[in-house]
Design a protein around this motif. Sequence first.
Motif, PDB file in Angstrom:
ATOM      1  N   GLU A   1       0.807  -1.207   0.000  1.00 23.97           N
ATOM      2  CA  GLU A   1       0.000   0.000   0.000  1.00 23.97           C
ATOM      3  C   GLU A   1       0.851   1.273   0.000  1.00 23.97           C
ATOM      4  N   SER A   2       2.166   1.139   0.002  1.00 22.00           N
ATOM      5  CA  SER A   2       3.025   2.312   0.020  1.00 22.00           C
ATOM      6  C   SER A   2       3.144   2.894  -1.385  1.00 22.00           C
ATOM      7  N   ILE A   3       3.321   4.218  -1.456  1.00 22.65           N
ATOM      8  CA  ILE A   3       3.391   4.895  -2.747  1.00 22.65           C
ATOM      9  C   ILE A   3       4.634   5.781  -2.788  1.00 22.65           C
ATOM     10  N   THR A   4       5.041   6.153  -3.997  1.00 25.51           N
ATOM     11  CA  THR A   4       6.220   6.983  -4.184  1.00 25.51           C
ATOM     12  C   THR A   4       5.831   8.460  -4.212  1.00 25.51           C
ATOM     13  N   SER A   5       6.837   9.316  -4.146  1.00 29.13           N
ATOM     14  CA  SER A   5       6.593  10.760  -4.207  1.00 29.13           C
ATOM     15  C   SER A   5       5.974  11.149  -5.545  1.00 29.13           C
ATOM     16  N   TYR A   6       6.427  10.503  -6.611  1.00 29.65           N
ATOM     17  CA  TYR A   6       5.871  10.773  -7.949  1.00 29.65           C
ATOM     18  C   TYR A   6       4.387  10.435  -7.997  1.00 29.65           C
ATOM     19  N   GLN A   7       4.025   9.305  -7.429  1.00 28.35           N
ATOM     20  CA  GLN A   7       2.624   8.905  -7.399  1.00 28.35           C
ATOM     21  C   GLN A   7       1.793   9.830  -6.519  1.00 28.35           C
ATOM     22  N   ALA A   8       2.381  10.276  -5.401  1.00 30.70           N
ATOM     23  CA  ALA A   8       1.675  11.202  -4.514  1.00 30.70           C
ATOM     24  C   ALA A   8       1.384  12.519  -5.219  1.00 30.70           C
ATOM     25  N   SER A   9       2.352  13.014  -5.988  1.00 29.45           N
ATOM     26  CA  SER A   9       2.134  14.242  -6.765  1.00 29.45           C
ATOM     27  C   SER A   9       0.996  14.062  -7.753  1.00 29.45           C
ATOM     28  N   ALA A  10       0.967  12.900  -8.413  1.00 31.29           N
ATOM     29  CA  ALA A  10      -0.085  12.633  -9.397  1.00 31.29           C
ATOM     30  C   ALA A  10      -1.453  12.546  -8.729  1.00 31.29           C
ATOM     31  N   ILE A  11      -1.518  11.954  -7.537  1.00 33.21           N
ATOM     32  CA  ILE A  11      -2.793  11.856  -6.817  1.00 33.21           C
ATOM     33  C   ILE A  11      -3.317  13.243  -6.475  1.00 33.21           C
ATOM     34  N   ILE A  12      -2.445  14.102  -5.950  1.00 34.76           N
ATOM     35  CA  ILE A  12      -2.864  15.466  -5.592  1.00 34.76           C
ATOM     36  C   ILE A  12      -3.313  16.228  -6.833  1.00 34.76           C
ATOM     37  N   ALA A  13      -2.560  16.106  -7.923  1.00 39.14           N
ATOM     38  CA  ALA A  13      -2.902  16.816  -9.154  1.00 39.14           C
ATOM     39  C   ALA A  13      -4.236  16.328  -9.722  1.00 39.14           C
ATOM     40  N   ASN A  14      -4.412  15.019  -9.786  1.00 34.35           N
ATOM     41  CA  ASN A  14      -5.646  14.462 -10.337  1.00 34.35           C
ATOM     42  C   ASN A  14      -6.850  14.783  -9.457  1.00 34.35           C
ATOM     43  N   THR A  15      -6.657  14.761  -8.150  1.00 34.74           N
ATOM     44  CA  THR A  15      -7.759  15.048  -7.246  1.00 34.74           C
ATOM     45  C   THR A  15      -8.183  16.505  -7.365  1.00 34.74           C
ATOM     46  N   THR A  16      -7.219  17.399  -7.553  1.00 41.25           N
ATOM     47  CA  THR A  16      -7.542  18.814  -7.709  1.00 41.25           C
ATOM     48  C   THR A  16      -8.187  19.101  -9.057  1.00 41.25           C
ATOM     49  N   LEU A  17      -7.753  18.369 -10.080  1.00 38.95           N
ATOM     50  CA  LEU A  17      -8.312  18.560 -11.422  1.00 38.95           C
ATOM     51  C   LEU A  17      -9.616  17.791 -11.572  1.00 38.95           C
ATOM     52  N   GLY A  18     -10.651  18.223 -10.896  1.00 44.09           N
ATOM     53  CA  GLY A  18     -11.959  17.598 -11.040  1.00 44.09           C
ATOM     54  C   GLY A  18     -12.778  18.367 -12.049  1.00 44.09           C
TER      55      GLY A  18
ATOM     56  N   ILE B   1       0.784  21.749 -10.895  1.00 39.08           N
ATOM     57  CA  ILE B   1       0.274  21.247 -12.180  1.00 39.08           C
ATOM     58  C   ILE B   1      -1.143  21.766 -12.446  1.00 39.08           C
ATOM     59  N   PRO B   2      -2.115  21.537 -11.555  1.00 40.13           N
ATOM     60  CA  PRO B   2      -3.445  22.108 -11.811  1.00 40.13           C
ATOM     61  C   PRO B   2      -3.459  23.621 -11.752  1.00 40.13           C
ATOM     62  N   SER B   3      -2.609  24.222 -10.915  1.00 40.21           N
ATOM     63  CA  SER B   3      -2.569  25.683 -10.816  1.00 40.21           C
ATOM     64  C   SER B   3      -2.202  26.307 -12.158  1.00 40.21           C
ATOM     65  N   ILE B   4      -1.167  25.793 -12.784  1.00 38.30           N
ATOM     66  CA  ILE B   4      -0.740  26.309 -14.090  1.00 38.30           C
ATOM     67  C   ILE B   4      -1.805  26.047 -15.145  1.00 38.30           C
ATOM     68  N   ILE B   5      -2.413  24.868 -15.098  1.00 38.76           N
ATOM     69  CA  ILE B   5      -3.475  24.542 -16.051  1.00 38.76           C
ATOM     70  C   ILE B   5      -4.643  25.506 -15.898  1.00 38.76           C
ATOM     71  N   TYR B   6      -5.031  25.801 -14.657  1.00 36.42           N
ATOM     72  CA  TYR B   6      -6.142  26.714 -14.420  1.00 36.42           C
ATOM     73  C   TYR B   6      -5.858  28.105 -14.971  1.00 36.42           C
ATOM     74  N   ILE B   7      -4.648  28.606 -14.750  1.00 37.82           N
ATOM     75  CA  ILE B   7      -4.300  29.945 -15.224  1.00 37.82           C
ATOM     76  C   ILE B   7      -4.315  29.985 -16.754  1.00 37.82           C
ATOM     77  N   PHE B   8      -3.713  28.980 -17.398  1.00 35.87           N
ATOM     78  CA  PHE B   8      -3.725  28.912 -18.858  1.00 35.87           C
ATOM     79  C   PHE B   8      -5.153  28.807 -19.383  1.00 35.87           C
ATOM     80  N   THR B   9      -5.960  27.992 -18.716  1.00 40.21           N
ATOM     81  CA  THR B   9      -7.342  27.796 -19.150  1.00 40.21           C
ATOM     82  C   THR B   9      -8.118  29.106 -19.103  1.00 40.21           C
ATOM     83  N   TYR B  10      -8.013  29.806 -17.971  1.00 40.72           N
ATOM     84  CA  TYR B  10      -8.752  31.064 -17.845  1.00 40.72           C
ATOM     85  C   TYR B  10      -8.301  32.078 -18.891  1.00 40.72           C
ATOM     86  N   VAL B  11      -6.994  32.224 -19.055  1.00 40.27           N
ATOM     87  CA  VAL B  11      -6.463  33.198 -20.012  1.00 40.27           C
ATOM     88  C   VAL B  11      -6.927  32.867 -21.426  1.00 40.27           C
TER      89      VAL B  11
END
Length: 364
Positions: free
Chosen positions: A6-23, A225-235
């Motif tokens: 059940e352990s995960i890597t830092s790379y996977q943790a970053s992806a989880i946070i990014a995907n969860t924010t990008l709803g 990752i989602p922060s940059i996507i949001y800014i680009f999207t709005y612009v």
Amino acid sequence: MVNHKESITSYQASAIIANTTLGASMVIMPRAMAQAASTPDGWIALLLMSSVYIVFIFVNVLMMKKVPFSSYYDYTKEGLGKWIGSFANLLIIIYFLGVASYEVRAMSEMVKFFLLQNTPTTVTILSFILVGFYLVIGGIGDFARLCPFFLIVTLIILFVAYGFSLQEFKLDNLRPVLGEGFSPVMKSLNASAISFVGIEMMLFMPAYMKTQKHTFAYSTVGFLIPSIIYIFTYVLVVGALTVKETATLTWPTIALFQSFDIQGIFIERFESFLLIVWLVQLYTSFVGYTFFAAIGVSKLTKLPKIMVLALMTIVIYFAAIFPKDVDTVRNYLIYVNNLFFLLFGILPFLLFVIVVLKRRRKST
């Protein structure tokens, strides 16, 4: 301790946070920002709020290093005691289930509007919930392995689609900058804050990490990752459609990709790819929230996993079908944002102070 499987890597943790924010936020965020600001300056609010959340991450990482904990649910009980801590955990579970039900309903509205007009909403919602729970049963290991793949596909499709959308972009639609002063930016800060719901997952990751040395790094990357996507999207959306038109559209981001054609290749429209990508993002966001809600319910009730998921299915289903229309669904975000501020903006600092005092008292 967490099982190695059940352990995960830092790379996977970053992806989880990014995907969860990008709803669902990306496809509706430009409208909310445009309505709140009534000027093209929403991108400034997104930049400011991104900076605030970076500080939020940094401060929480410092607190977690000073007062380490294996589970945030146990941490609340340590700080607030058994009964008050259990009530706080119940609020966290309600928050998670609320976000999950919002993602489900947003998904069903999107599918009904663009893809399956004649399919009953209840069928779409139940199918989505059951498919999501199938991944939840597999544990965070399966979920963590899936998130990086979904994120990479999303970024590639968005990068290509945004590149083509530049043909519709007009810089004059973003001018004048701060033409009405800073007041519109302040009005849109709350709308921008809602878009970043998902960063709180960093508080629940330590229990599943192989190493906790890089908490700030993976949390920051997952957020940026989602922060940059949001800014680009709005612009891009406002630059192509104008702020007035953006404020009137139900799904402005999708409308942007419907506004241009690509001649000379076998693919002429990209909105179908965007819909597929965002259904996947809604799915991963839903799974993330339901997984951590299920962990909380299990700790609170000591019920078997299957019974926990059965109860959660009922709650999420009825919460998802309760809103009458899309506008009512958006009102969910107001309550979500209020709970987020209470549970993850105030509570962590309160817990930190109490737990530090308690542990010092025990050590003396």
